[in-house]
Design an enzyme around this catalytic site. Structure first.
Site, PDB file in Angstrom:
ATOM      1  N   ASP A 242       0.822  -1.281   0.239  1.00 23.49           N
ATOM      2  CA  ASP A 242       0.269   0.003  -0.014  1.00 23.49           C
ATOM      3  C   ASP A 242       0.874   1.302  -0.067  1.00 23.49           C
ATOM      4  O   ASP A 242       2.003   1.377  -0.017  1.00 23.49           O
ATOM      5  CB  ASP A 242      -1.297  -0.047   1.306  1.00 23.49           C
ATOM      6  CG  ASP A 242      -0.158   0.314   2.534  1.00 23.49           C
ATOM      7  OD1 ASP A 242       1.176   0.313   2.656  1.00 23.49           O
ATOM      8  OD2 ASP A 242      -1.099   0.334   3.653  1.00 23.49           O
ATOM      9  N   HIS A 243       0.221   2.256   0.316  1.00 18.82           N
ATOM     10  CA  HIS A 243       1.010   3.779   0.007  1.00 18.82           C
ATOM     11  C   HIS A 243       2.156   3.765   1.102  1.00 18.82           C
ATOM     12  O   HIS A 243       3.185   4.219   1.148  1.00 18.82           O
ATOM     13  CB  HIS A 243       0.155   4.909   0.295  1.00 18.82           C
ATOM     14  CG  HIS A 243      -0.643   4.796   1.437  1.00 18.82           C
ATOM     15  ND1 HIS A 243      -1.791   3.926   1.675  1.00 18.82           N
ATOM     16  CD2 HIS A 243      -0.854   5.356   2.709  1.00 18.82           C
ATOM     17  CE1 HIS A 243      -2.495   4.117   2.750  1.00 18.82           C
ATOM     18  NE2 HIS A 243      -1.726   4.867   3.271  1.00 18.82           N
TER      19      HIS A 243
ATOM     20  N   CYS B  13       3.150  -3.150   3.947  1.00 15.69           N
ATOM     21  CA  CYS B  13       2.465  -1.768   4.404  1.00 15.69           C
ATOM     22  C   CYS B  13       3.130  -1.060   5.288  1.00 15.69           C
ATOM     23  O   CYS B  13       4.331  -1.197   5.374  1.00 15.69           O
ATOM     24  CB  CYS B  13       0.900  -2.255   4.785  1.00 15.69           C
ATOM     25  SG  CYS B  13       0.933  -3.099   6.291  1.00 15.69           S
TER      26      CYS B  13
ATOM     27  N   THR C 227       2.957  -1.295   8.758  1.00 13.82           N
ATOM     28  CA  THR C 227       3.523  -1.960   9.930  1.00 13.82           C
ATOM     29  C   THR C 227       3.821  -3.396   9.449  1.00 13.82           C
ATOM     30  O   THR C 227       4.370  -4.205   9.991  1.00 13.82           O
ATOM     31  CB  THR C 227       2.425  -2.075  11.070  1.00 13.82           C
ATOM     32  OG1 THR C 227       1.182  -2.680  10.328  1.00 13.82           O
ATOM     33  CG2 THR C 227       1.998  -0.753  11.522  1.00 13.82           C
TER      34      THR C 227
ATOM     35  N   GLY D 231      -1.606  -5.163   8.777  1.00 11.17           N
ATOM     36  CA  GLY D 231      -2.922  -5.246   8.071  1.00 11.17           C
ATOM     37  C   GLY D 231      -2.802  -6.161   6.911  1.00 11.17           C
ATOM     38  O   GLY D 231      -3.688  -6.961   6.458  1.00 11.17           O
TER      39      GLY D 231
ATOM     40  N   HIS E 287       9.754 -23.565   9.539  1.00  7.98           N
ATOM     41  CA  HIS E 287       8.736 -24.295  10.509  1.00  7.98           C
ATOM     42  C   HIS E 287       7.405 -24.215   9.831  1.00  7.98           C
ATOM     43  O   HIS E 287       6.534 -25.077   9.789  1.00  7.98           O
ATOM     44  CB  HIS E 287       8.613 -23.674  11.716  1.00  7.98           C
ATOM     45  CG  HIS E 287       9.902 -24.025  12.405  1.00  7.98           C
ATOM     46  ND1 HIS E 287      10.052 -23.875  13.884  1.00  7.98           N
ATOM     47  CD2 HIS E 287      11.187 -24.513  11.994  1.00  7.98           C
ATOM     48  CE1 HIS E 287      11.157 -24.157  14.276  1.00  7.98           C
ATOM     49  NE2 HIS E 287      11.881 -24.432  13.208  1.00  7.98           N
ATOM     50  N   ASN E 288       7.111 -23.120   9.172  1.00  9.36           N
ATOM     51  CA  ASN E 288       5.783 -22.813   8.493  1.00  9.36           C
ATOM     52  C   ASN E 288       5.537 -22.664   7.113  1.00  9.36           C
ATOM     53  O   ASN E 288       4.513 -22.630   6.683  1.00  9.36           O
ATOM     54  CB  ASN E 288       5.261 -21.289   9.166  1.00  9.36           C
ATOM     55  CG  ASN E 288       5.563 -21.136  10.742  1.00  9.36           C
ATOM     56  OD1 ASN E 288       6.404 -20.048  10.717  1.00  9.36           O
ATOM     57  ND2 ASN E 288       5.188 -21.986  11.350  1.00  9.36           N
TER      58      ASN E 288
ATOM     59  N   ARG F  37       7.247   1.056   7.955  1.00 14.07           N
ATOM     60  CA  ARG F  37       7.470   2.173   9.139  1.00 14.07           C
ATOM     61  C   ARG F  37       8.131   1.603  10.584  1.00 14.07           C
ATOM     62  O   ARG F  37       8.255   2.238  11.448  1.00 14.07           O
ATOM     63  CB  ARG F  37       6.164   2.885   9.378  1.00 14.07           C
ATOM     64  CG  ARG F  37       5.590   3.387   8.259  1.00 14.07           C
ATOM     65  CD  ARG F  37       4.268   4.079   8.567  1.00 14.07           C
ATOM     66  NE  ARG F  37       3.738   4.549   7.287  1.00 14.07           N
ATOM     67  CZ  ARG F  37       2.302   4.534   6.939  1.00 14.07           C
ATOM     68  NH1 ARG F  37       1.405   4.328   7.781  1.00 14.07           N
ATOM     69  NH2 ARG F  37       1.781   5.415   5.908  1.00 14.07           N
TER      70      ARG F  37
ATOM     71  N   ARG G 266       6.868 -32.844  12.032  1.00 15.99           N
ATOM     72  CA  ARG G 266       5.968 -32.324  12.918  1.00 15.99           C
ATOM     73  C   ARG G 266       5.537 -30.939  12.271  1.00 15.99           C
ATOM     74  O   ARG G 266       4.539 -30.438  12.589  1.00 15.99           O
ATOM     75  CB  ARG G 266       6.690 -32.001  14.303  1.00 15.99           C
ATOM     76  CG  ARG G 266       7.911 -30.818  14.384  1.00 15.99           C
ATOM     77  CD  ARG G 266       8.770 -31.168  15.387  1.00 15.99           C
ATOM     78  NE  ARG G 266       9.643 -30.102  15.502  1.00 15.99           N
ATOM     79  CZ  ARG G 266      10.767 -30.041  14.945  1.00 15.99           C
ATOM     80  NH1 ARG G 266      11.345 -31.237  14.228  1.00 15.99           N
ATOM     81  NH2 ARG G 266      11.806 -29.257  15.094  1.00 15.99           N
ATOM     82  N   HIS G 267       6.569 -30.576  11.361  1.00 12.85           N
ATOM     83  CA  HIS G 267       6.061 -29.116  10.613  1.00 12.85           C
ATOM     84  C   HIS G 267       5.110 -29.267   9.871  1.00 12.85           C
ATOM     85  O   HIS G 267       4.106 -28.845   9.635  1.00 12.85           O
ATOM     86  CB  HIS G 267       7.246 -28.633  10.065  1.00 12.85           C
ATOM     87  CG  HIS G 267       8.333 -28.323  10.950  1.00 12.85           C
ATOM     88  ND1 HIS G 267       8.231 -27.553  12.378  1.00 12.85           N
ATOM     89  CD2 HIS G 267       9.844 -28.526  10.935  1.00 12.85           C
ATOM     90  CE1 HIS G 267       9.334 -27.433  12.915  1.00 12.85           C
ATOM     91  NE2 HIS G 267      10.384 -27.862  12.092  1.00 12.85           N
TER      92      HIS G 267
ATOM     93  N   ARG H 242       1.652 -29.956  11.337  1.00  9.54           N
ATOM     94  CA  ARG H 242       1.122 -28.642  11.991  1.00  9.54           C
ATOM     95  C   ARG H 242       0.655 -27.864  11.024  1.00  9.54           C
ATOM     96  O   ARG H 242      -0.357 -27.002  11.095  1.00  9.54           O
ATOM     97  CB  ARG H 242       2.222 -28.103  12.886  1.00  9.54           C
ATOM     98  CG  ARG H 242       2.683 -28.710  13.931  1.00  9.54           C
ATOM     99  CD  ARG H 242       3.792 -28.332  14.907  1.00  9.54           C
ATOM    100  NE  ARG H 242       4.113 -28.801  15.880  1.00  9.54           N
ATOM    101  CZ  ARG H 242       5.357 -28.912  16.516  1.00  9.54           C
ATOM    102  NH1 ARG H 242       6.382 -28.495  15.946  1.00  9.54           N
ATOM    103  NH2 ARG H 242       5.576 -29.835  17.572  1.00  9.54           N
TER     104      ARG H 242
END
Ligand code: RB5
Length: 146
Positions: free
Chosen positions: A7-8, A64, A66, A69, A97-98, A108, A132-133, A136
Site C-alpha cells: 500500500d502507500h 504496508c 506495519t 494489516g 517451520h511454517n 515504518r 512435525r512441521h 502442524r
C-alpha cells in the site's frame, strides 16, 4: 516468480526491495500500488494471495506501514501462510517451520538494510519438511473447516 504488493505506507520500502531484486536478477510481478497516494491494503493482499494460490507466482512479498494489516488480509485465504517478519531469524524460522509463502514487511518498522536481509533469508531458506512441521501446517489448513 515472486508476487509483489504494497500500500502507500509500504511503497517507499517496496522501491528498495525491487531495486535489490533487480540487482539479484530475481524475477517478479508487481501488483501495485505504485505511488504514495492513500489506498487500501486488502486490495493488494488479495492480488498477491491469488497469484500465489494459482501457482502463477511461487512466493510473495507484501509491504504496508506495519506489515500487520496486509498480512492479516492475506492470511484470510486458505493455503496462504503470510508471516510479518522484523528480523532475519523470523524469516528463516517461518520458512523452515511454517513453509511461509508470503513475507510481510513493515516499512515504518524496520530499516532498508534489515528488510533486504529478511528478503534474502526468506527467499533462500527451504522448508525443513520435518514430520512435525508438515503435521502442524496441515492442522492450520484444517482450521478453515471450523
Ligand atoms: C496505512 O496508513 C497503514 O494503516 C497501513 O499501511 C498498515 O500499517 C496497516 O496495517
Amino acid at each position: 516468480m515472486l508476487a509483489l504488493g504494497c500500500d502507500h505506507g509500504g511503497f517507499p520500502l517496496m522501491k528498495e526491495v525491487k531495486k535489490y531484486l533487480d540487482e539479484q536478477g530475481i524475477a517478479y510481478q508487481d501488483f501495485g500500488t505504485c505511488s504514495e497516494e492513500s489506498c487500501d491494503y486488502p486490495v493488494y493482499a488479495r492480488k498477491v494471495a491469488k497469484a500465489v494460490l494459482s501457482g502463477e507466482c511461487e512466493k510473495g512479498i507484501l509491504i504496508c506501514g506495519t506489515g500487520i494489516g496486509i498480512t492479516i488480509a492475506a492470511n484470510r485465504f486458505p493455503g496462504i501462510r503470510a508471516a510479518n517478519c522484523t528480523n532475519a531469524f523470523m524469516a528463516q524460522a517461518t520458512r523452515e517451520h511454517n513453509d511461509a509463502n508470503i513475507l510481510g514487511l513493515g516499512a515504518r518498522v524496520i530499516g532498508v538494510g534489515t528488510a533486504l536481509k529478511i528478503v534474502e533469508t526468506f527467499l533462500n531458506t527451504p522448508f525443513s519438511e520435518g514430520e512435525r512441521h508438515v503435521r502442524r501446517i496441515a492442522m492450520i489448513e484444517d482450521l478453515k473447516n471450523e
